[in-house]
Design a protein around this motif. Structure first.
Motif, PDB file in Angstrom:
ATOM      1  N   TRP A   1      36.891  13.812  20.339  1.00  0.00           N
ATOM      2  CA  TRP A   1      37.769  14.182  21.448  1.00  0.00           C
ATOM      3  C   TRP A   1      38.575  15.416  21.024  1.00  0.00           C
ATOM      4  N   TYR A   2      38.612  16.390  21.953  1.00  0.00           N
ATOM      5  CA  TYR A   2      39.417  17.586  21.785  1.00  0.00           C
ATOM      6  C   TYR A   2      40.280  17.769  23.027  1.00  0.00           C
ATOM      7  N   ARG A   3      41.354  18.528  22.858  1.00  0.00           N
ATOM      8  CA  ARG A   3      42.229  18.844  23.985  1.00  0.00           C
ATOM      9  C   ARG A   3      42.341  20.358  24.105  1.00  0.00           C
ATOM     10  N   GLN A   4      42.319  20.836  25.336  1.00  0.00           N
ATOM     11  CA  GLN A   4      42.446  22.279  25.573  1.00  0.00           C
ATOM     12  C   GLN A   4      43.577  22.488  26.564  1.00  0.00           C
ATOM     13  N   ARG A   5      44.721  22.945  26.063  1.00  0.00           N
ATOM     14  CA  ARG A   5      45.843  23.243  26.940  1.00  0.00           C
ATOM     15  C   ARG A   5      45.782  24.694  27.354  1.00  0.00           C
TER      16      ARG A   5
ATOM     17  N   ASP B   1      51.311  16.659  28.428  1.00  0.00           N
ATOM     18  CA  ASP B   1      49.970  16.097  28.230  1.00  0.00           C
ATOM     19  C   ASP B   1      48.950  16.758  29.150  1.00  0.00           C
TER      20      ASP B   1
ATOM     21  N   TYR C   1      40.701  17.537  28.630  1.00  0.00           N
ATOM     22  CA  TYR C   1      40.305  16.712  27.491  1.00  0.00           C
ATOM     23  C   TYR C   1      38.785  16.725  27.412  1.00  0.00           C
TER      24      TYR C   1
ATOM     25  N   ARG D   1      40.082  17.094  33.470  1.00  0.00           N
ATOM     26  CA  ARG D   1      41.311  17.887  33.655  1.00  0.00           C
ATOM     27  C   ARG D   1      42.423  16.956  34.085  1.00  0.00           C
TER      28      ARG D   1
ATOM     29  N   THR E   1      52.557   8.996  30.375  1.00  0.00           N
ATOM     30  CA  THR E   1      52.217  10.423  30.337  1.00  0.00           C
ATOM     31  C   THR E   1      53.441  11.311  30.535  1.00  0.00           C
TER      32      THR E   1
ATOM     33  N   ALA F   1      46.287  18.958  30.415  1.00  0.00           N
ATOM     34  CA  ALA F   1      45.290  19.694  29.636  1.00  0.00           C
ATOM     35  C   ALA F   1      43.910  19.283  30.115  1.00  0.00           C
TER      36      ALA F   1
ATOM     37  N   LEU G   1      41.490  15.972  18.344  1.00  0.00           N
ATOM     38  CA  LEU G   1      42.300  14.766  18.508  1.00  0.00           C
ATOM     39  C   LEU G   1      41.836  13.641  17.584  1.00  0.00           C
TER      40      LEU G   1
END
Lengths: 112, 114
Positions: B34-38, B86, B90, B110, B82, B88, B46
């Motif tokens: 899992w990655y997050r992109q803001r 948060d 995912y 999203r 939340t 972002a 993550l």
């Protein structure tokens, strides 16, 4: 802590031009380096994967090189096309577990 | 399946609510990430799974975040209470084995927290 930098953040070129996208990383002890493409609102597509023992990889009009000692990689795109317009991300695996450190990407626009 | 599938593709929620994001990896892939992109930021790692276990949870931003994987297949990322930060995209990815190299990413979920 590994840091990956991609400069410039955006690039606009006319169709047909050959271009080079740059990526630099701070810790040369890497397992591999990957280049990804991301289209707006989409996920990432892997373009090229270079293992630490390799110098370059080629796929079609794309060629990626790796210089571990200087902490640099380049993605060369030959004869650019409007369809190449996207964000190109460089990512480094420093721990052999695919826990990648990403750059912020270069947004490429190829003008017809 | 043919590719990594994530759901929902879009989620709008109110601050304080809990959300669950789902990832279906490519069949047979033992490793899941899992990655997050803001907005305006690079992708942040993550958590990853090798089979059903998560050896490295160091990337989870706070104890409001948790993830599990069952049957060496589906994974769920849960965000409790939340917050606006948060918000972002995912992204989930899978690979044949840990450190096999090539990651295959889904299109992301999203999340917008109002």
């Amino acid at each position: 802590k590994q840091e990956v930098t991609q400069i410039p953040a955006a690039l606009s070129v006319p169709e047909g031009e050959n271009l080079v996208l740059n990526c630099s990383f701070t810790d040369s002890a890497i397992y591999n380096l990957q280049w990804f493409r991301q289209d707006p609102g989409k996920g990432l597509t892997s373009l090229l994967l270079i293992q630490s023992s390799q110098r370059e990889q080629t796929s079609g009009r794309l060629n990626a090189s790796l210089d571990k000692s200087s902490g640099r990689s380049t993605l060369y795109i030959a004869a650019s096309q409007p369809g190449d317009s996207a964000t190109y991300l460089c990512a480094v695996d420093s721990g052999a577990n695919s826990k990648l450190t990403f750059g912020k990407g270069i947004t490429l626009s190829v003008r017809p | 399946g043919a590719g990594v599938s994530q759901s929902p593709s879009n989620k709008v929620t109110e601050k304080g609510k809990d959300v669950e994001l789902r990832c279906d990896p490519i069949s047979g892939h033992t490793a899941l990430y899992w990655y997050r992109q803001r907005l305006g930021q690079g992708l942040e790692f993550l958590i990853y799974f090798q089979g059903n276990s998560a050896p490295d949870k160091s990337g989870l931003p706070s104890d409001r975040f948790s993830a599990e994987r069952t049957g060496e297949s589906v994974s769920t990322l849960t965000i409790q209470r939340t917050q606006q930060e948060d918000s972002a995209v995912y992204l989930c990815a899978s690979s044949l084995e840990l450190a096999s190299g090539e990651l295959f990413f889904g299109e992301g979920s999203r999340l917008t927290v109002l």
